[in-house]
Design a protein around this motif. Structure first.
Motif, PDB file in Angstrom:
ATOM      1  N   LYS A  47       0.802  -1.212   0.000  1.00  0.00           N
ATOM      2  CA  LYS A  47       0.000   0.000   0.000  1.00  0.00           C
ATOM      3  C   LYS A  47       0.843   1.274   0.000  1.00  0.00           C
ATOM      4  N   CYS A  48       0.280   2.309  -0.634  1.00  0.00           N
ATOM      5  CA  CYS A  48       0.926   3.617  -0.698  1.00  0.00           C
ATOM      6  C   CYS A  48      -0.151   4.693  -0.781  1.00  0.00           C
ATOM      7  N   THR A  49      -0.046   5.705   0.060  1.00  0.00           N
ATOM      8  CA  THR A  49      -0.901   6.883  -0.070  1.00  0.00           C
ATOM      9  C   THR A  49      -0.010   8.103  -0.179  1.00  0.00           C
ATOM     10  N   TYR A  50      -0.526   9.157  -0.788  1.00  0.00           N
ATOM     11  CA  TYR A  50       0.302  10.323  -1.049  1.00  0.00           C
ATOM     12  C   TYR A  50      -0.444  11.601  -0.710  1.00  0.00           C
ATOM     13  N   SER A  51       0.324  12.674  -0.625  1.00  0.00           N
ATOM     14  CA  SER A  51      -0.241  13.999  -0.394  1.00  0.00           C
ATOM     15  C   SER A  51       0.512  14.992  -1.266  1.00  0.00           C
ATOM     16  N   VAL A  52      -0.233  15.712  -2.107  1.00  0.00           N
ATOM     17  CA  VAL A  52       0.367  16.719  -2.979  1.00  0.00           C
ATOM     18  C   VAL A  52      -0.564  17.919  -3.070  1.00  0.00           C
ATOM     19  N   SER A  53      -0.042  19.039  -3.493  1.00  0.00           N
ATOM     20  CA  SER A  53      -0.872  20.221  -3.673  1.00  0.00           C
ATOM     21  C   SER A  53      -1.400  20.308  -5.101  1.00  0.00           C
ATOM     22  N   GLY A  54      -0.671  19.716  -6.022  1.00  0.00           N
ATOM     23  CA  GLY A  54      -1.096  19.720  -7.413  1.00  0.00           C
ATOM     24  C   GLY A  54      -1.416  18.311  -7.865  1.00  0.00           C
ATOM     25  N   ASN A  55      -1.073  18.001  -9.099  1.00  0.00           N
ATOM     26  CA  ASN A  55      -1.254  16.649  -9.608  1.00  0.00           C
ATOM     27  C   ASN A  55      -0.007  15.810  -9.340  1.00  0.00           C
ATOM     28  N   PRO A  56      -0.187  14.533  -9.029  1.00  0.00           N
ATOM     29  CA  PRO A  56       0.979  13.705  -8.690  1.00  0.00           C
ATOM     30  C   PRO A  56       1.532  12.928  -9.874  1.00  0.00           C
ATOM     31  N   TYR A  57       2.833  12.776  -9.859  1.00  0.00           N
ATOM     32  CA  TYR A  57       3.495  11.737 -10.638  1.00  0.00           C
ATOM     33  C   TYR A  57       3.924  10.699  -9.599  1.00  0.00           C
ATOM     34  N   LEU A  58       3.579   9.434  -9.819  1.00  0.00           N
ATOM     35  CA  LEU A  58       3.800   8.402  -8.804  1.00  0.00           C
ATOM     36  C   LEU A  58       4.682   7.298  -9.355  1.00  0.00           C
ATOM     37  N   PHE A  59       5.522   6.759  -8.507  1.00  0.00           N
ATOM     38  CA  PHE A  59       6.517   5.772  -8.914  1.00  0.00           C
ATOM     39  C   PHE A  59       6.604   4.664  -7.871  1.00  0.00           C
ATOM     40  N   TRP A  60       6.948   3.460  -8.339  1.00  0.00           N
ATOM     41  CA  TRP A  60       7.318   2.355  -7.459  1.00  0.00           C
ATOM     42  C   TRP A  60       8.712   1.870  -7.826  1.00  0.00           C
ATOM     43  N   TYR A  61       9.517   1.643  -6.770  1.00  0.00           N
ATOM     44  CA  TYR A  61      10.854   1.109  -6.921  1.00  0.00           C
ATOM     45  C   TYR A  61      11.002  -0.119  -6.017  1.00  0.00           C
ATOM     46  N   VAL A  62      11.913  -1.018  -6.402  1.00  0.00           N
ATOM     47  CA  VAL A  62      12.242  -2.177  -5.584  1.00  0.00           C
ATOM     48  C   VAL A  62      13.741  -2.151  -5.271  1.00  0.00           C
ATOM     49  N   GLN A  63      14.075  -2.576  -4.066  1.00  0.00           N
ATOM     50  CA  GLN A  63      15.487  -2.605  -3.653  1.00  0.00           C
ATOM     51  C   GLN A  63      15.827  -3.972  -3.102  1.00  0.00           C
ATOM     52  N   TYR A  64      16.791  -4.640  -3.742  1.00  0.00           N
ATOM     53  CA  TYR A  64      17.307  -5.910  -3.250  1.00  0.00           C
ATOM     54  C   TYR A  64      18.526  -5.625  -2.370  1.00  0.00           C
ATOM     55  N   PRO A  65      18.910  -6.564  -1.490  1.00  0.00           N
ATOM     56  CA  PRO A  65      20.031  -6.331  -0.565  1.00  0.00           C
ATOM     57  C   PRO A  65      21.296  -5.871  -1.280  1.00  0.00           C
ATOM     58  N   ASN A  66      21.904  -4.818  -0.733  1.00  0.00           N
ATOM     59  CA  ASN A  66      23.170  -4.281  -1.255  1.00  0.00           C
ATOM     60  C   ASN A  66      23.064  -3.820  -2.706  1.00  0.00           C
ATOM     61  N   ARG A  67      21.872  -3.426  -3.097  1.00  0.00           N
ATOM     62  CA  ARG A  67      21.674  -2.932  -4.459  1.00  0.00           C
ATOM     63  C   ARG A  67      20.999  -1.576  -4.411  1.00  0.00           C
ATOM     64  N   GLY A  68      21.116  -0.850  -5.491  1.00  0.00           N
ATOM     65  CA  GLY A  68      20.382   0.406  -5.615  1.00  0.00           C
ATOM     66  C   GLY A  68      18.922   0.130  -5.899  1.00  0.00           C
ATOM     67  N   LEU A  69      18.164   1.197  -6.055  1.00  0.00           N
ATOM     68  CA  LEU A  69      16.745   1.055  -6.339  1.00  0.00           C
ATOM     69  C   LEU A  69      16.525   0.787  -7.820  1.00  0.00           C
ATOM     70  N   GLN A  70      15.597  -0.131  -8.103  1.00  0.00           N
ATOM     71  CA  GLN A  70      15.242  -0.435  -9.485  1.00  0.00           C
ATOM     72  C   GLN A  70      13.827   0.038  -9.765  1.00  0.00           C
ATOM     73  N   PHE A  71      13.649   0.718 -10.861  1.00  0.00           N
ATOM     74  CA  PHE A  71      12.352   1.243 -11.248  1.00  0.00           C
ATOM     75  C   PHE A  71      11.412   0.107 -11.654  1.00  0.00           C
ATOM     76  N   LEU A  72      10.166   0.152 -11.140  1.00  0.00           N
ATOM     77  CA  LEU A  72       9.166  -0.858 -11.493  1.00  0.00           C
ATOM     78  C   LEU A  72       8.101  -0.300 -12.439  1.00  0.00           C
ATOM     79  N   LEU A  73       7.515   0.836 -12.055  1.00  0.00           N
ATOM     80  CA  LEU A  73       6.441   1.410 -12.866  1.00  0.00           C
ATOM     81  C   LEU A  73       6.155   2.834 -12.406  1.00  0.00           C
TER      82      LEU A  73
END
Lengths: 114, 115
Positions: B22-48
């Motif tokens: 789950k994810c909820t957000y708060s913005v004043s305008g319109n949102p651009y939303l992203f999901w990332y995944v992080q495996y151990p000892n790795r950087g973040l990988q873009f999902l969608l």
């Protein structure tokens, strides 16, 4: 396509010492970010560059942290002097221009301050 | 300023079952939303990401997310979980309203998929 390159991968220093991290973004990416990720937390933006200009450094502790992006490509983040609470993973990311574009992250540098 | 909340520190599911992070957000305008995944000892990988258009967004590795403007949510879903999906997941938002539009991340949700 090569990803975002960061070095070193790991660094251990004593408090009050200085340290520098290097980042090479994906070719053609105008925007470069430095994030700090403390264990158990999400990444926190430290500074954002657009080409070689700073877009946002509002969360950068400027008394000890500095960053530069000469020539709009590689970037260096420096901490001087380091404190114990600076222990974290420092992530570099890059993206194309435009707010709808996703950022691509490097593997990060794990800094331990003892 | 924009912000993101991930209300669950940990999500556990059995392999083959559907998963939701789950994810909820708060913005004043319109949102651009992203999901990332992080495996151990790795950087973040873009999902969608959600920018505009269809509220259901499909991404990498069979993941999808549904944008719900009225509930200010952007939950990550997958119909059938794999053990290899076990990782740390981060939701992020950019605010297209006034002010700076840096990407703000949630605290993360650790997903564990058990065989």
């Amino acid at each position: 396509e090569a990803g975002v390159a960061q070095s070193p991968r790991y660094k251990i220093i004593e408090k009050r010492q200085s340290v520098a991290f290097w980042c090479n973004p994906i070719s053609g990416h105008a925007t470069l970010y430095w994030y700090q990720q403390i264990l158990g937390q999400g990444p926190k933006l430290l500074i954002q560059f657009q080409n070689n200009g700073v877009v946002d450094d509002s969360q950068l502790p400027k008394d000890r942290f500095s960053a530069e992006r000469l020539k709009g490509v590689d970037s260096t983040l420096k901490i001087q002097p380091a404190k114990l609470e600076d222990s974290a993973v420092y992530l570099c990311a890059s993206s194309l221009m435009g707010s709808g574009t996703e950022a691509f992250f490097g593997q990060g540098t794990r800094l331990t301050v003892v | 300023a924009q912000s993101v909340a991930q209300p669950e520190d940990q999500v556990n599911v059995a392999e083959g079952n559907p998963l939701t992070v789950k994810c909820t957000y708060s913005v004043s305008g319109n949102p651009y939303l992203f999901w990332y995944v992080q495996y151990p000892n790795r950087g973040l990988q873009f999902l969608l990401k959600y920018i505009t258009g269809d509220n259901l967004v499909k991404g990498s590795y069979g993941f999808e997310a549904e944008f719900n403007k009225s509930q200010t949510s952007f939950h990550l879903k997958k119909p059938s979980a794999l053990v290899s999906d076990s990782a740390l997941y981060f939701c992020a938002v950019r605010d297209m309203g006034f002010g700076n539009n840096d990407m703000r991340f949630g605290a993360g949700t650790r997903l564990t998929v058990k065989p």
